[in-house]
Design a protein around this motif. Structure first.
Motif, PDB file in Angstrom:
ATOM      1  N   TRP A 122      56.393  10.238  27.199  1.00 31.05           N
ATOM      2  CA  TRP A 122      55.031  10.754  27.137  1.00 31.05           C
ATOM      3  C   TRP A 122      54.337  10.548  28.474  1.00 31.05           C
ATOM      4  CZ3 TRP A 122      56.816   8.354  22.587  1.00 31.05           C
ATOM      5  CH2 TRP A 122      56.839   9.184  21.455  1.00 31.05           C
ATOM      6  N   LEU A 123      53.794  11.618  29.029  1.00 31.36           N
ATOM      7  CA  LEU A 123      53.127  11.559  30.321  1.00 31.36           C
ATOM      8  C   LEU A 123      51.907  10.650  30.285  1.00 31.36           C
ATOM      9  CD1 LEU A 123      53.288  15.391  31.100  1.00 31.36           C
ATOM     10  CD2 LEU A 123      54.627  13.607  32.231  1.00 31.36           C
ATOM     11  N   ASN A 124      51.159  10.689  29.181  1.00 29.43           N
ATOM     12  CA  ASN A 124      49.919   9.921  29.125  1.00 29.43           C
ATOM     13  C   ASN A 124      50.124   8.452  28.799  1.00 29.43           C
ATOM     14  OD1 ASN A 124      50.672  10.525  26.464  1.00 29.43           O
ATOM     15  ND2 ASN A 124      48.573  10.475  25.719  1.00 29.43           N
ATOM     16  N   ALA A 125      51.382   8.024  28.610  1.00 35.43           N
ATOM     17  CA  ALA A 125      51.642   6.601  28.365  1.00 35.43           C
ATOM     18  C   ALA A 125      51.337   5.754  29.597  1.00 35.43           C
ATOM     19  CB  ALA A 125      53.094   6.392  27.936  1.00 35.43           C
ATOM     20  N   ASN A 126      51.292   6.378  30.772  1.00 37.61           N
ATOM     21  CA  ASN A 126      51.084   5.638  32.016  1.00 37.61           C
ATOM     22  C   ASN A 126      49.835   4.775  31.961  1.00 37.61           C
ATOM     23  OD1 ASN A 126      50.241   5.061  34.786  1.00 37.61           O
ATOM     24  ND2 ASN A 126      51.901   6.414  35.417  1.00 37.61           N
ATOM     25  N   TRP A 127      48.698   5.397  31.713  1.00 36.06           N
ATOM     26  CA  TRP A 127      47.439   4.642  31.686  1.00 36.06           C
ATOM     27  C   TRP A 127      47.373   3.685  30.508  1.00 36.06           C
ATOM     28  CZ3 TRP A 127      42.493   7.849  33.218  1.00 36.06           C
ATOM     29  CH2 TRP A 127      42.570   8.192  34.563  1.00 36.06           C
ATOM     30  N   TYR A 128      47.867   4.122  29.344  1.00 33.79           N
ATOM     31  CA  TYR A 128      47.813   3.251  28.173  1.00 33.79           C
ATOM     32  C   TYR A 128      48.590   1.959  28.409  1.00 33.79           C
ATOM     33  CZ  TYR A 128      45.673   6.845  25.210  1.00 33.79           C
ATOM     34  OH  TYR A 128      44.810   7.771  24.652  1.00 33.79           O
ATOM     35  N   GLU A 129      49.770   2.072  29.002  1.00 33.52           N
ATOM     36  CA  GLU A 129      50.562   0.872  29.261  1.00 33.52           C
ATOM     37  C   GLU A 129      49.917   0.004  30.338  1.00 33.52           C
ATOM     38  OE1 GLU A 129      54.955   2.575  27.886  1.00 33.52           O
ATOM     39  OE2 GLU A 129      54.579   2.168  30.003  1.00 33.52           O
ATOM     40  N   ARG A 130      49.326   0.624  31.340  1.00 34.17           N
ATOM     41  CA  ARG A 130      48.605  -0.149  32.345  1.00 34.17           C
ATOM     42  C   ARG A 130      47.445  -0.917  31.709  1.00 34.17           C
ATOM     43  NH1 ARG A 130      46.718   3.502  37.152  1.00 34.17           N
ATOM     44  NH2 ARG A 130      45.709   1.520  37.708  1.00 34.17           N
ATOM     45  N   GLU A 131      46.758  -0.274  30.786  1.00 31.31           N
ATOM     46  CA  GLU A 131      45.642  -0.935  30.113  1.00 31.31           C
ATOM     47  C   GLU A 131      46.121  -2.143  29.315  1.00 31.31           C
ATOM     48  OE1 GLU A 131      41.857   0.346  27.309  1.00 31.31           O
ATOM     49  OE2 GLU A 131      43.803   1.269  26.937  1.00 31.31           O
ATOM     50  N   VAL A 132      47.221  -1.992  28.582  1.00 32.71           N
ATOM     51  CA  VAL A 132      47.746  -3.106  27.787  1.00 32.71           C
ATOM     52  C   VAL A 132      48.219  -4.236  28.702  1.00 32.71           C
ATOM     53  CG1 VAL A 132      49.581  -3.799  26.192  1.00 32.71           C
ATOM     54  CG2 VAL A 132      48.315  -1.677  25.798  1.00 32.71           C
ATOM     55  N   TRP A 133      48.858  -3.901  29.821  1.00 34.81           N
ATOM     56  CA  TRP A 133      49.256  -4.931  30.787  1.00 34.81           C
ATOM     57  C   TRP A 133      48.032  -5.660  31.326  1.00 34.81           C
ATOM     58  CZ3 TRP A 133      51.475  -8.593  33.239  1.00 34.81           C
ATOM     59  CH2 TRP A 133      51.143  -8.899  34.556  1.00 34.81           C
ATOM     60  N   ASP A 134      47.013  -4.908  31.694  1.00 32.99           N
ATOM     61  CA  ASP A 134      45.812  -5.474  32.279  1.00 32.99           C
ATOM     62  C   ASP A 134      45.108  -6.415  31.305  1.00 32.99           C
ATOM     63  OD1 ASP A 134      43.552  -5.972  33.792  1.00 32.99           O
ATOM     64  OD2 ASP A 134      42.897  -3.891  33.913  1.00 32.99           O
ATOM     65  N   LEU A 135      44.926  -5.984  30.053  1.00 32.34           N
ATOM     66  CA  LEU A 135      44.091  -6.712  29.110  1.00 32.34           C
ATOM     67  C   LEU A 135      44.854  -7.696  28.241  1.00 32.34           C
ATOM     68  CD1 LEU A 135      41.707  -3.808  28.010  1.00 32.34           C
ATOM     69  CD2 LEU A 135      41.455  -5.415  29.893  1.00 32.34           C
ATOM     70  N   PHE A 136      46.187  -7.525  28.112  1.00 31.25           N
ATOM     71  CA  PHE A 136      46.976  -8.429  27.278  1.00 31.25           C
ATOM     72  C   PHE A 136      48.087  -9.147  28.039  1.00 31.25           C
ATOM     73  CE2 PHE A 136      45.125  -5.676  24.067  1.00 31.25           C
ATOM     74  CZ  PHE A 136      44.842  -6.554  23.031  1.00 31.25           C
ATOM     75  N   GLY A 137      48.450  -8.683  29.221  1.00 29.54           N
ATOM     76  CA  GLY A 137      49.531  -9.315  29.959  1.00 29.54           C
ATOM     77  C   GLY A 137      50.906  -8.980  29.430  1.00 29.54           C
ATOM     78  N   ILE A 138      51.053  -7.832  28.763  1.00 25.43           N
ATOM     79  CA  ILE A 138      52.351  -7.389  28.256  1.00 25.43           C
ATOM     80  C   ILE A 138      52.972  -6.459  29.294  1.00 25.43           C
ATOM     81  CG2 ILE A 138      53.550  -6.095  26.441  1.00 25.43           C
ATOM     82  CD1 ILE A 138      51.275  -6.967  24.537  1.00 25.43           C
ATOM     83  N   ARG A 139      54.139  -6.818  29.784  1.00 30.62           N
ATOM     84  CA  ARG A 139      54.805  -6.033  30.812  1.00 30.62           C
ATOM     85  C   ARG A 139      55.659  -4.940  30.180  1.00 30.62           C
ATOM     86  NH1 ARG A 139      55.411  -6.361  35.992  1.00 30.62           N
ATOM     87  NH2 ARG A 139      54.272  -8.313  36.036  1.00 30.62           N
ATOM     88  N   PHE A 140      55.641  -3.757  30.811  1.00 33.52           N
ATOM     89  CA  PHE A 140      56.416  -2.625  30.304  1.00 33.52           C
ATOM     90  C   PHE A 140      57.534  -2.313  31.287  1.00 33.52           C
ATOM     91  CE2 PHE A 140      52.428  -2.336  28.073  1.00 33.52           C
ATOM     92  CZ  PHE A 140      52.819  -1.969  26.794  1.00 33.52           C
TER      93      PHE A 140
END
Length: 590
Positions: A122-140
């Motif tokens: 999914w193309l739009n997963a880029n920002w969503y995963e960055r947001e989760v990394w930023d706010l939760f510290g979960i690495r993708f």
């Protein structure tokens, strides 16, 4: 009602049954939720295979990544046999063909959790995963550019973790010594190569230009880094986070009732429409049935705010492509609509007027006359605007054929609302999955043909006309009865009962001062908001406040599409594209 933390024991059916059949013995676990959405826990090692199946291999695939978020599970009490997890990554996928959703969950452990990236699907997963990394510290693992998106790069910690402070008073005192100033300044420097900007040729220079974050044409604190070859756009990189206020974190420390005014400030042009998905999720978890009069009042106020939002879009869009007059006329009409809203709710832009179980008060005397006067006024104004703006040859030359994308493109990027309907797909949540009584209203779903800047405007203009039709039906067929449910968790109770019996007085005191206790569970509810689909995904741990408040806003994925539809165009074309998206940064950054 089943708690969201109760696992299904019956034989799986539907999409869950399909996945069980395709992945037998792979550790998939079904979960029942208050919203009834099919929910499946998937091992991290099987995530990509399951997601690929959902998107590409089913007869009616789930082609849209609707939302991607996470939950810090470490302080949650009511998990009732769910897979062991310190953190959970949550994916919500949407199938237009099925008119259905599926929720996929991945359980992660440890203080440095890691999950496979789905950016390859999914193309739009880029920002969503960055947001989760930023706010939760979960690495993708496999993400192409996993850097902070909301917080400054120098930020220490991940704000949506439960052990991160919620108030500034809980943090260490900020000291801006010289060393810190230099560090912050260094972090602000741009490395064009890091953002995907490459040399066109060794003997050919390009220019990097910052558009925003403070510029009228970007409609808020929003920056786009442009790589230009003359005036032609080689690359456009959106940069967000300047308006981030921690709205989801606030949901963890406000009671269910006192958080309502915060929702008004998300899409701050949508007013009470922001309250609706939040309250619908609470009402579903609490088992509250909203009376038909309250539902109709909610619909009427939501459509008034759809009109005020679209009028602002209409005027500023015309201004951005070179027409100065329309915005002044349209502000006059917005004020007329706000006069009606204020007469009913007591406030104009941010009434925070919806309540758990209904609305704050019944309609005042004389409301019918005010609504009728607006309905008589607005249609002829729309005809004037059509001559002034839509048929203006300059406006058409600036917008027809610009920023074009297809229905498939829109689905791939997570575009909803008028931006999706402008491509020709008549998908409107009010029709596809009616809520708050929308199934009783007669209205059309406007669509475009080309998916360009012009069509995105035309669709919104026609939506104003349809909103007027809905409001007229509310006026002509307003039900009698209560303006709020008589359920004990309705907050606050109906006013005329408060001083009549001791039980209602006790409920009033507890529900307002302490907050209603919502049963443990989780629920997503969605509305067709002014800018697209807006959802609240709430998790209750059986307390007086939300354990996790996730706000899925339409503008967040919409801005992510800017590079795709602007490359090769001119800078003035980009301004028209930005105007046609119709976003507010509070809706993006939250």
């Amino acid at each position: 009602m089943m708690s969201s933390a109760v696992l299904q024991e019956a034989q799986p059916t539907g999409i869950v049954g399909e996945l069980y059949a395709r992945f037998p013995g792979e550790g998939l676990v079904e979960q029942a939720t208050a919203d009834g959405m099919p929910t499946l826990w998937v091992p991290a090692a099987k995530l990509l295979a399951v997601m690929k199946t959902l998107k590409r291999e089913l007869r009616q695939p789930y082609r849209m990544l609707y939302d991607l978020t996470a939950v810090d599970e470490r302080q949650r009490q009511h998990r009732n046999g769910l897979p062991v997890a310190d953190f959970t990554v949550v994916y919500q996928l949407l199938s237009i063909e099925r008119n259905a959703d599926v929720r996929i969950k991945v359980a992660l452990s440890g203080d440095a959790p890691c999950c496979p990236s789905v950016t390859g699907l999914w193309l739009n997963a880029n920002w969503y995963e960055r947001e989760v990394w930023d706010l939760f510290g979960i690495r993708f693992e496999g993400h192409p550019h996993l850097v902070r998106i909301m917080m400054p790069r120098t930020w220490d910690g991940h704000p949506l973790r439960k052990d991160h402070f919620a108030r500034a008073t809980e943090a260490e005192r900020l000291v801006m010594d010289q060393a810190r100033v230099e560090r912050e300044q260094e972090a602000l420097k741009i490395d064009p190569a890091e953002w995907g900007m490459r040399e066109v040729a060794e003997d050919h220079d390009t220019m990097v230009l910052n558009l925003g974050p403070n510029h009228p044409s970007v409609h808020g604190v929003f920056r786009i880094m442009l790589q230009l070859d003359g005036e032609q756009i080689v690359q456009a990189v959106p940069d967000i986070g300047y308006h981030h206020r921690g709205a989801e974190k606030m949901g963890e420390r406000q009671s269910w009732h006192t958080y309502i005014p915060y929702t008004d400030r998300i899409d701050y042009l949508g007013g009470v429409m922001n309250n609706l998905p939040y309250l619908m999720a609470i009402e579903r978890m609490a088992g509250i049935t909203v009376p038909s009069r309250a539902q109709t009042i909610r619909v009427m106020l939501c459509e008034f705010f759809r009109i005020t939002s679209h009028l602002l879009f209409y005027g500023t869009y015309a201004q951005d492509v070179g027409s100065m007059s329309p915005v002044f006329f349209m502000f006059v009409d917005r004020q007329k609509a706000y006069d009606v809203i204020e007469a009913i709710t007591g406030f104009r832009m941010h009434p925070a007027w919806f309540r758990i179980g209904g609305v704050a008060a019944d309609l005042p005397n004389g409301w019918e006359r005010l609504v009728r006067e607006f309905l008589d006024w607005m249609p002829k104004r729309l005809k004037d605007y059509e001559k002034m703006a839509l048929k203006n040859t300059i406006l058409k030359r600036r917008s027809v054929g610009i920023g074009t994308y297809s229905t498939q493109d829109a689905i791939d990027w997570g575009v909803t609302g008028p931006g999706l309907r402008a491509t020709g797909l008549a998908f409107d949540w009010r029709k596809a999955r009616p809520y708050s009584g929308y199934e009783h209203f007669d209205f059309e779903v406007p669509t475009g043909n080309n998916g360009d800047v012009y069509d995105r405007c035309v669709v919104r203009v026609e939506e104003i006309r349809q909103s007027l039709r809905i409001i007229e039906q509310c006026l002509d067929h307003m039900p009698s009865g209560d303006y709020k449910a008589r359920h004990p968790l309705t907050t606050p109770p109906i006013k005329d009962r408060t001083m009549q019996d001791i039980e209602t007085l006790i409920h009033h005191f507890l529900n307002v001062s302490w907050g209603p206790v919502i049963p443990a569970g989780e629920c997503t509810m969605t509305v067709e908001a002014t800018k697209g689909l807006n959802s609240y995904y709430l998790t209750s741990d059986g307390g007086t406040a939300s354990y996790r408040t996730r706000i899925r806003t339409p503008s967040f994925p919409h801005l992510q599409m800017i590079p795709y539809i602007s490359r090769g165009l001119m800078v003035p074309d980009l301004i028209a594209i930005i105007a046609s998206i119709d976003f507010v940064m509070a809706d993006v950054d939250r």
